[in-house]
Design a protein around this motif. Structure first.
Motif, PDB file in Angstrom:
ATOM      1  N   PHE A   1       0.855  -1.188   0.000  1.00  0.00           N
ATOM      2  CA  PHE A   1       0.000   0.000   0.000  1.00  0.00           C
ATOM      3  C   PHE A   1       0.889   1.235   0.000  1.00  0.00           C
ATOM      4  CE2 PHE A   1       1.296  -0.005   4.267  1.00  0.00           C
ATOM      5  CZ  PHE A   1       0.826   1.098   4.966  1.00  0.00           C
ATOM      6  N   SER A   2       0.279   2.401  -0.129  1.00  0.00           N
ATOM      7  CA  SER A   2       1.019   3.656  -0.215  1.00  0.00           C
ATOM      8  C   SER A   2       0.253   4.757   0.505  1.00  0.00           C
ATOM      9  CB  SER A   2       1.199   4.052  -1.687  1.00  0.00           C
ATOM     10  OG  SER A   2      -0.061   4.423  -2.243  1.00  0.00           O
ATOM     11  N   PRO A   3       0.891   5.896   0.756  1.00  0.00           N
ATOM     12  CA  PRO A   3       0.145   7.028   1.333  1.00  0.00           C
ATOM     13  C   PRO A   3      -1.069   7.406   0.490  1.00  0.00           C
ATOM     14  CG  PRO A   3       2.490   7.442   1.525  1.00  0.00           C
ATOM     15  CD  PRO A   3       2.343   6.196   0.677  1.00  0.00           C
ATOM     16  N   ARG A   4      -0.961   7.250  -0.828  1.00  0.00           N
ATOM     17  CA  ARG A   4      -2.102   7.564  -1.689  1.00  0.00           C
ATOM     18  C   ARG A   4      -3.282   6.645  -1.383  1.00  0.00           C
ATOM     19  NH1 ARG A   4      -3.798  11.888  -4.704  1.00  0.00           N
ATOM     20  NH2 ARG A   4      -5.434  11.215  -6.119  1.00  0.00           N
ATOM     21  N   ASP A   5      -3.005   5.376  -1.167  1.00  0.00           N
ATOM     22  CA  ASP A   5      -4.082   4.428  -0.861  1.00  0.00           C
ATOM     23  C   ASP A   5      -4.763   4.787   0.458  1.00  0.00           C
ATOM     24  OD1 ASP A   5      -3.514   2.870  -3.177  1.00  0.00           O
ATOM     25  OD2 ASP A   5      -1.846   1.932  -2.097  1.00  0.00           O
ATOM     26  N   VAL A   6      -3.978   5.199   1.450  1.00  0.00           N
ATOM     27  CA  VAL A   6      -4.550   5.636   2.720  1.00  0.00           C
ATOM     28  C   VAL A   6      -5.458   6.842   2.502  1.00  0.00           C
ATOM     29  CG1 VAL A   6      -4.012   6.628   4.989  1.00  0.00           C
ATOM     30  CG2 VAL A   6      -2.636   4.725   4.090  1.00  0.00           C
ATOM     31  N   ALA A   7      -4.982   7.780   1.696  1.00  0.00           N
ATOM     32  CA  ALA A   7      -5.751   9.001   1.439  1.00  0.00           C
ATOM     33  C   ALA A   7      -7.045   8.688   0.703  1.00  0.00           C
ATOM     34  CB  ALA A   7      -4.901   9.978   0.636  1.00  0.00           C
ATOM     35  N   VAL A   8      -6.985   7.806  -0.286  1.00  0.00           N
ATOM     36  CA  VAL A   8      -8.190   7.451  -1.042  1.00  0.00           C
ATOM     37  C   VAL A   8      -9.206   6.792  -0.119  1.00  0.00           C
ATOM     38  CG1 VAL A   8      -9.109   5.927  -2.827  1.00  0.00           C
ATOM     39  CG2 VAL A   8      -7.055   7.273  -3.281  1.00  0.00           C
ATOM     40  N   ALA A   9      -8.765   5.840   0.697  1.00  0.00           N
ATOM     41  CA  ALA A   9      -9.684   5.154   1.602  1.00  0.00           C
ATOM     42  C   ALA A   9     -10.312   6.133   2.590  1.00  0.00           C
ATOM     43  CB  ALA A   9      -8.948   4.042   2.346  1.00  0.00           C
ATOM     44  N   THR A  10      -9.515   7.075   3.094  1.00  0.00           N
ATOM     45  CA  THR A  10     -10.015   8.055   4.057  1.00  0.00           C
ATOM     46  C   THR A  10     -11.016   9.004   3.418  1.00  0.00           C
ATOM     47  OG1 THR A  10      -7.922   7.960   5.271  1.00  0.00           O
ATOM     48  CG2 THR A  10      -9.344   9.864   5.674  1.00  0.00           C
ATOM     49  N   ARG A  11     -10.679   9.500   2.241  1.00  0.00           N
ATOM     50  CA  ARG A  11     -11.586  10.427   1.556  1.00  0.00           C
ATOM     51  C   ARG A  11     -12.891   9.735   1.189  1.00  0.00           C
ATOM     52  NH1 ARG A  11     -13.631  15.094   1.679  1.00  0.00           N
ATOM     53  NH2 ARG A  11     -14.355  15.925  -0.303  1.00  0.00           N
ATOM     54  N   ARG A  12     -12.801   8.518   0.682  1.00  0.00           N
ATOM     55  CA  ARG A  12     -14.009   7.771   0.323  1.00  0.00           C
ATOM     56  C   ARG A  12     -14.863   7.483   1.555  1.00  0.00           C
ATOM     57  NH1 ARG A  12     -15.731   5.646  -4.460  1.00  0.00           N
ATOM     58  NH2 ARG A  12     -15.086   3.481  -4.287  1.00  0.00           N
ATOM     59  N   ALA A  13     -14.211   7.234   2.697  1.00  0.00           N
ATOM     60  CA  ALA A  13     -14.957   7.019   3.939  1.00  0.00           C
ATOM     61  C   ALA A  13     -15.717   8.273   4.333  1.00  0.00           C
ATOM     62  CB  ALA A  13     -14.003   6.600   5.056  1.00  0.00           C
ATOM     63  N   LEU A  14     -15.033   9.419   4.321  1.00  0.00           N
ATOM     64  CA  LEU A  14     -15.658  10.670   4.725  1.00  0.00           C
ATOM     65  C   LEU A  14     -16.837  11.034   3.834  1.00  0.00           C
ATOM     66  CD1 LEU A  14     -12.454  12.746   5.544  1.00  0.00           C
ATOM     67  CD2 LEU A  14     -14.249  12.091   7.175  1.00  0.00           C
ATOM     68  N   LEU A  15     -16.784  10.619   2.575  1.00  0.00           N
ATOM     69  CA  LEU A  15     -17.861  10.930   1.626  1.00  0.00           C
ATOM     70  C   LEU A  15     -18.954   9.870   1.617  1.00  0.00           C
ATOM     71  CD1 LEU A  15     -15.731  12.221  -1.393  1.00  0.00           C
ATOM     72  CD2 LEU A  15     -17.165  13.600   0.138  1.00  0.00           C
ATOM     73  N   ASP A  16     -18.828   8.867   2.481  1.00  0.00           N
ATOM     74  CA  ASP A  16     -19.790   7.760   2.513  1.00  0.00           C
ATOM     75  C   ASP A  16     -19.943   7.121   1.137  1.00  0.00           C
ATOM     76  OD1 ASP A  16     -20.401   7.936   5.262  1.00  0.00           O
ATOM     77  OD2 ASP A  16     -21.776   9.597   4.877  1.00  0.00           O
ATOM     78  N   ALA A  17     -18.810   6.914   0.490  1.00  0.00           N
ATOM     79  CA  ALA A  17     -18.814   6.258  -0.819  1.00  0.00           C
ATOM     80  C   ALA A  17     -19.205   4.789  -0.659  1.00  0.00           C
ATOM     81  CB  ALA A  17     -17.437   6.375  -1.466  1.00  0.00           C
ATOM     82  N   ARG A  18     -19.604   4.195  -1.764  1.00  0.00           N
ATOM     83  CA  ARG A  18     -19.928   2.769  -1.792  1.00  0.00           C
ATOM     84  C   ARG A  18     -18.949   2.071  -2.725  1.00  0.00           C
ATOM     85  NH1 ARG A  18     -25.421   1.962  -0.678  1.00  0.00           N
ATOM     86  NH2 ARG A  18     -24.947  -0.270  -0.609  1.00  0.00           N
ATOM     87  N   ASP A  19     -18.762   0.788  -2.488  1.00  0.00           N
ATOM     88  CA  ASP A  19     -17.880  -0.013  -3.319  1.00  0.00           C
ATOM     89  C   ASP A  19     -18.699  -0.801  -4.332  1.00  0.00           C
ATOM     90  OD1 ASP A  19     -15.047  -1.101  -3.668  1.00  0.00           O
ATOM     91  OD2 ASP A  19     -16.158  -2.956  -3.363  1.00  0.00           O
ATOM     92  N   LEU A  20     -18.046  -1.261  -5.382  1.00  0.00           N
ATOM     93  CA  LEU A  20     -18.727  -2.124  -6.357  1.00  0.00           C
ATOM     94  C   LEU A  20     -19.345  -3.353  -5.693  1.00  0.00           C
ATOM     95  CD1 LEU A  20     -15.996  -1.973  -9.134  1.00  0.00           C
ATOM     96  CD2 LEU A  20     -18.341  -1.170  -9.427  1.00  0.00           C
ATOM     97  N   THR A  21     -18.708  -3.812  -4.611  1.00  0.00           N
ATOM     98  CA  THR A  21     -19.208  -5.004  -3.921  1.00  0.00           C
ATOM     99  C   THR A  21     -20.421  -4.729  -3.050  1.00  0.00           C
ATOM    100  OG1 THR A  21     -17.663  -4.624  -2.097  1.00  0.00           O
ATOM    101  CG2 THR A  21     -16.911  -6.061  -3.875  1.00  0.00           C
ATOM    102  N   ASP A  22     -20.753  -3.459  -2.843  1.00  0.00           N
ATOM    103  CA  ASP A  22     -21.876  -3.116  -1.966  1.00  0.00           C
ATOM    104  C   ASP A  22     -23.232  -3.245  -2.655  1.00  0.00           C
ATOM    105  OD1 ASP A  22     -20.261  -2.517   0.227  1.00  0.00           O
ATOM    106  OD2 ASP A  22     -19.939  -0.454  -0.447  1.00  0.00           O
ATOM    107  N   TYR A  23     -23.227  -3.469  -3.952  1.00  0.00           N
ATOM    108  CA  TYR A  23     -24.467  -3.588  -4.715  1.00  0.00           C
ATOM    109  C   TYR A  23     -24.559  -4.964  -5.371  1.00  0.00           C
ATOM    110  CZ  TYR A  23     -25.192   1.511  -4.509  1.00  0.00           C
ATOM    111  OH  TYR A  23     -25.412   2.805  -4.089  1.00  0.00           O
ATOM    112  N   THR A  24     -25.776  -5.357  -5.676  1.00  0.00           N
ATOM    113  CA  THR A  24     -25.988  -6.531  -6.523  1.00  0.00           C
ATOM    114  C   THR A  24     -26.201  -6.040  -7.950  1.00  0.00           C
ATOM    115  OG1 THR A  24     -26.970  -7.861  -4.763  1.00  0.00           O
ATOM    116  CG2 THR A  24     -27.471  -8.510  -7.027  1.00  0.00           C
ATOM    117  N   TRP A  25     -25.340  -6.518  -8.844  1.00  0.00           N
ATOM    118  CA  TRP A  25     -25.344  -6.089 -10.234  1.00  0.00           C
ATOM    119  C   TRP A  25     -26.195  -7.017 -11.089  1.00  0.00           C
ATOM    120  CZ3 TRP A  25     -22.407  -2.019 -12.422  1.00  0.00           C
ATOM    121  CH2 TRP A  25     -21.625  -1.312 -11.498  1.00  0.00           C
ATOM    122  N   THR A  26     -26.818  -6.458 -12.093  1.00  0.00           N
ATOM    123  CA  THR A  26     -27.502  -7.252 -13.111  1.00  0.00           C
ATOM    124  C   THR A  26     -26.651  -7.241 -14.374  1.00  0.00           C
ATOM    125  OG1 THR A  26     -29.689  -6.734 -12.231  1.00  0.00           O
ATOM    126  CG2 THR A  26     -29.578  -7.530 -14.499  1.00  0.00           C
TER     127      THR A  26
END
Length: 353
Positions: free
Chosen positions: A82-107
């Motif tokens: 991992f890298s500092p960039r990965d930490v930053a992306v995870a933190t920013r996505r958390a603060l924005l209440d982002a969702r992951d591709l795995t959080d949905y059921t796809w058709t």
């Protein structure tokens, strides 16, 4: 206090998880965890400390800089997986209440054979369905038998397309709703798919990051066929054997269209007679070189196009919750209406003359 959580799997690396609390203004506590490796031990506390006090509006670049500065004060720091960039992306996505591709059921829809203008029009229709909440996220593979040039929303018809070539080969020009470049499409010469997804899946990602993120399953599918492929920012997929294809996006409030076309076996001579940009590339690279660059999937995989699609679907379903679906008669009729109203009209086709 409000708590946020997000997880990312680093491409070729490890899991990074961000658990963050904030008071509406700043981060009051941050815990980064995962199966990564880190030296020295003090670096772990430094990463968490660096994020505490950050404004909840700070962007990914700013968060990355915080982590990098804090680690710079230590000796012998090594981050593995991992890298500092990965930490930053995870933190920013958390603060924005982002969702992951795995959080949905796809058709997943493997379309029946449709005229290319209808395939293009369905992108607008299905994006609207997802945006309205009438449908969850979709992955649709196109099928067509006609000849078409599908070109970007902002491209000049006059500058990009040779009308004599269109007439000579019976090719239909279709302007799509997304930006990007033109693609010469005959039945069976490409692999094309569209993803329709809620906006929260790409929340907190730059455009370049979102392209690579949304196509990560494609690279894995190609690898299963023996193709070593990777992303070249912002939107190209390439491999040891040359460029394979490119992606484009259209973002509307609440939803995103992401679609990708990969070359399977394109007639370079015909393409050069239809696309003006094709003539420039052919003159620059030479016909023989260009032919190598436009048939990568057939040449590199050695399998039929249908098998390539099957491998891509298998890669997607192995990663993300998925069900199989199909286009209804009403869906197709909606696409046909949009062709009549927009995508088949001279006004839209020549909107950038």
């Amino acid at each position: 206090m409000k708590a946020h959580h997000f997880e990312i799997k680093v491409a070729g690396g490890k899991l990074v998880v961000a658990d963050v609390e904030e008071d509406g203004k700043v981060v009051t506590s941050a815990t980064i965890s995962g199966d990564f490796f880190l030296e020295p031990e003090s670096a772990y506390d430094a990463i968490n400390r660096s994020l505490t006090g950050a404004s909840i509006t700070e962007d990914t670049d700013s968060l990355e800089a915080r982590v990098t500065r804090e680690l710079a004060g230590l000796e012998g720091v090594n981050l593995h997986g991992f890298s500092p960039r990965d930490v930053a992306v995870a933190t920013r996505r958390a603060l924005l209440d982002a969702r992951d591709l795995t959080d949905y059921t796809w058709t997943i829809i493997h379309s029946p054979v449709l005229p290319s203008p209808v395939n293009v029009a369905l992108d607008q229709y299905l994006l609207g369905e997802v945006r309205s909440g009438a449908r969850g996220p979709l992955l649709r593979f196109w099928e067509w038998e006609d000849r078409a040039v599908v070109f970007g929303s902002y491209q000049s018809f006059r500058n990009e397309i040779d009308p004599d070539g269109l007439e000579r080969h019976g090719i239909v020009p279709v302007r799509r709703m997304s930006g990007g470049g033109a693609m010469f499409m005959e039945g069976g010469n490409c692999v094309t798919y569209s993803m329709y997804l809620p906006e929260d899946i790409v929340r907190g990602l730059s455009y370049a990051e979102s392209y690579a993120y949304l196509d990560s399953w494609v690279l894995a599918g190609l690898k299963s066929l023996g193709v070593n492929a990777w992303y070249v920012p912002i939107n190209d997929i390439t491999s040891d054997g040359g460029k394979i294809g490119g992606a484009a996006q259209k973002r509307v409030p609440g939803a995103v269209l992401h679609h990708t076309t990969m070359s399977y076996d394109i007639d370079a001579d015909k393409m050069a007679e239809v696309l003006r940009i094709g003539k420039v590339k052919l003159a620059d690279k030479g016909l023989r070189s260009a032919k190598k660059r436009v048939d990568p999937l057939r040449r590199q995989t050695g399998v039929p196009r249908e098998q390539v699609i099957d491998a891509l679907i298998a890669s997607f379903t192995s990663r993300y919750p998925s069900v199989t679906g199909e286009l209804s008669a009403d869906d197709i009729a909606a696409g046909e209406r949009l062709v009549e109203e927009k995508f088949g009209t001279r006004e839209w086709t020549h909107r950038v003359p």
